[in-house]
Enzyme design. Structure first.
Site, short mmCIF file in Angstrom:
data_model
loop_
_atom_site.label_atom_id
_atom_site.label_comp_id
_atom_site.label_asym_id
_atom_site.label_seq_id
_atom_site.Cartn_x
_atom_site.Cartn_y
_atom_site.Cartn_z
N TRP A 130 0.85 -1.19 0.00
CA TRP A 130 0.00 0.00 0.00
C TRP A 130 0.89 1.24 0.00
CZ3 TRP A 130 -1.80 2.72 4.87
CH2 TRP A 130 -2.73 3.72 4.56
N ASP A 211 -0.36 -5.61 9.43
CA ASP A 211 -1.32 -4.53 9.20
C ASP A 211 -2.62 -5.18 8.75
OD1 ASP A 211 -2.71 -2.27 8.55
OD2 ASP A 211 -1.57 -1.83 6.72
N LYS A 246 -12.70 0.52 7.38
CA LYS A 246 -13.44 -0.16 6.31
C LYS A 246 -14.54 -1.05 6.89
CE LYS A 246 -9.82 1.41 4.26
NZ LYS A 246 -9.37 1.99 3.05
C1 LIG Z 1 -3.43 -1.73 3.92
C2 LIG Z 1 -3.96 -0.57 4.68
N1 LIG Z 1 -3.51 -0.35 5.91
C3 LIG Z 1 -3.94 0.67 6.65
C4 LIG Z 1 -4.88 1.53 6.17
C5 LIG Z 1 -5.25 2.67 7.06
O1 LIG Z 1 -6.52 3.01 7.15
P1 LIG Z 1 -7.06 4.21 8.03
O2 LIG Z 1 -5.94 5.04 8.54
O3 LIG Z 1 -7.97 4.96 7.14
O4 LIG Z 1 -7.78 3.54 9.16
C6 LIG Z 1 -5.38 1.37 4.87
C7 LIG Z 1 -6.35 2.30 4.28
O5 LIG Z 1 -6.58 2.38 3.12
C8 LIG Z 1 -4.91 0.27 4.12
O6 LIG Z 1 -5.35 0.02 2.89
#
Ligand SMILES: Cc1ncc(COP(=O)(O)O)c(C=O)c1O
Length: 396
Positions: A130, A211, A246
């Site tokens: 990511w 993660d 999500k």
């Molecule tokens: C792989 C992954 N890790 C972590 C996150 C972090 O999400 P957030 O900070 O919006 O909770 C995302 C969000 O797109 C993600 O795709």
């Protein structure tokens, strides 16, 4: 003071959002941003969240500070959701959990803890990973290296190459793994592969850092936590960054958690105190509302069932869309093999087309995806699937 600071290019994903917004083509399709969408292309508030918010509005007695670690009832609920109710690490009090502003906050706070404990640590991240992992982790000053992960030729995990590279990781290093629904590829480790990485971590002494931002979007809320639970049971130490953005659909409320599993209860208490100190020095305390919603849902049987039902329908809708997209592509171009779309899980897949083909989809059809051809499958619906599949086939 600031005149030496140049203007930076737009963040690739946020820049894509802007370009999509400004496109006047009525047939435009956004497959870029990683958020769940309904058949109507909306991202509404879940019913379970609305109900919990109504309760909280009535029940909340104070807006006093909640402290750097966040709400205790959130921490307890989220660690059980990830690890399962009776996980041995919980029974042995080896777990410290801290509420963070989103999964991003969790990743950064966890990396700051690593920086304190092992300043020369290398963080190994999958190639690809990511886009925000590298800034979030690398901006702490820790060194980032990559391990091979996705194999374009097979549209799956190149597990032999991954293990071969990870054999170079040393004690004190971290290996970042996606708990489920790998972003961007949608290609996940099998249970046997999780076992093999756990075995390697145990032999080499590196610390896995999982993660998990899509629990419930892959094969189900329990199955998606397989890797987390296995490693938490079999390894002395583990870092987890989790996101509720999500699976509770509360993106803008910023709810996540960092969970550190330690060798023993005494070290877990020390880790908790270190995490709180780190947070105090950055943003002091997390926001309260979103985590209060999550805790209320998880701690209330009816709301929890309601939420699990909603999560399940999101997961099933994506699963069905994968099948429908494959069927359309097969119908329009029998010579190309897109069967990998139904083998991958979660919101994302690569189409495995070239950057030039991605650009043509954007310029000629107003179809937006990241340059690496990652699509958010949830952006597909019955109104756009015909247009989308014809466009993809026409740029092949
Ligand atoms: C792989 C992954 N890790 C972590 C996150 C972090 O999400 P957030 O900070 O919006 O909770 C995302 C969000 O797109 C993600 O795709």
């Amino acid at each position: 003071m600031f005149e030496n600071l140049p203007q930076l290019p737009a963040d690739p994903i946020l820049g894509l959002m802007d370009a999509f917004r400004n496109d006047s083509n009525p047939n435009k399709i956004d497959l870029g941003v990683g958020v769940y969408k309904t058949e109507q292309g909306a991202t509404p508030v879940l019913e379970s969240v609305k109900l919990a918010e109504r309760d909280i509005l009535e029940l909340e007695q104070t807006k006093l500070y909640i402290g750097p670690a966040g709400a205790a009832e959130f921490g307890t609920a989220i660690q059980s959701l990830l690890l399962g109710e009776n996980h041995p690490a919980l029974a042995d009090h080896r777990v410290s959990t801290l509420q963070t502003p989103g999964g991003c906050g969790a990743l950064r706070v966890a990396a700051e803890l690593v920086k304190k404990a092992s300043p020369d640590a290398v963080i190994w991240v999958s190639d690809p990973t990511w886009g925000n992992h590298i800034p979030l982790l690398g901006d702490t000053g820790l060194q980032i290296k990559t391990y091979p992960y996705y194999d374009v030729a097979n549209h799956g995990v190149n597990f032999d190459a991954m293990l071969e590279t990870l054999a170079q990781a040393k004690a004190g290093d971290l290996v970042l793994l996606h708990g489920c629904c790998h972003n961007p590829s949608g290609a996940d480790l099998s249970q046997q592969q999780w076992q093999a990485v756990t075995q390697l971590a145990s032999e080499k002494g590196f610390t896995p850092f999982i993660d998990i931002a899509y629990q419930g979007f892959g094969t189900g809320i329990e199955d998606d936590a397989y890797g987390v639970r296995l490693m938490a049971e079999q390894l002395p130490e583990l870092l987890i960054a989790s996101s509720c953005s999500k699976n509770f659909g509360i993106y803008r409320e910023r709810v996540g958690s960092v969970i550190v599993i330690a060798k023993n209860a005494e070290q877990a208490r020390a880790n908790g105190s270190q995490l709180a100190r780190i947070v105090r020095g950055i943003y002091s305390m997390p926001p309260s509302h979103g985590a209060a919603v999550v805790a209320h849902i998880l701690n209330n049987d009816n709301l929890r069932q309601h939420w699990l039902g909603e999560l399940d329908s999101m997961r099933q809708r994506i699963f069905q869309l994968r099948g429908q997209l494959l069927a359309q592509l097969n119908k329009k171009d029998a010579s190309s093999d897109f069967s990998f779309i139904t083998q991958q899980s979660g919101m994302f897949s690569f189409l495995d087309i070239s950057p030039a083909q991605v650009q043509r989809l954007r310029d000629e059809f107003s179809i937006y995806m990241t340059g690496d051809s990652r699509i958010n499958v949830a952006g597909v619906n019955s109104h756009n699937i015909d247009y989308l599949s014809s466009a993809i086939v026409s740029v092949l």
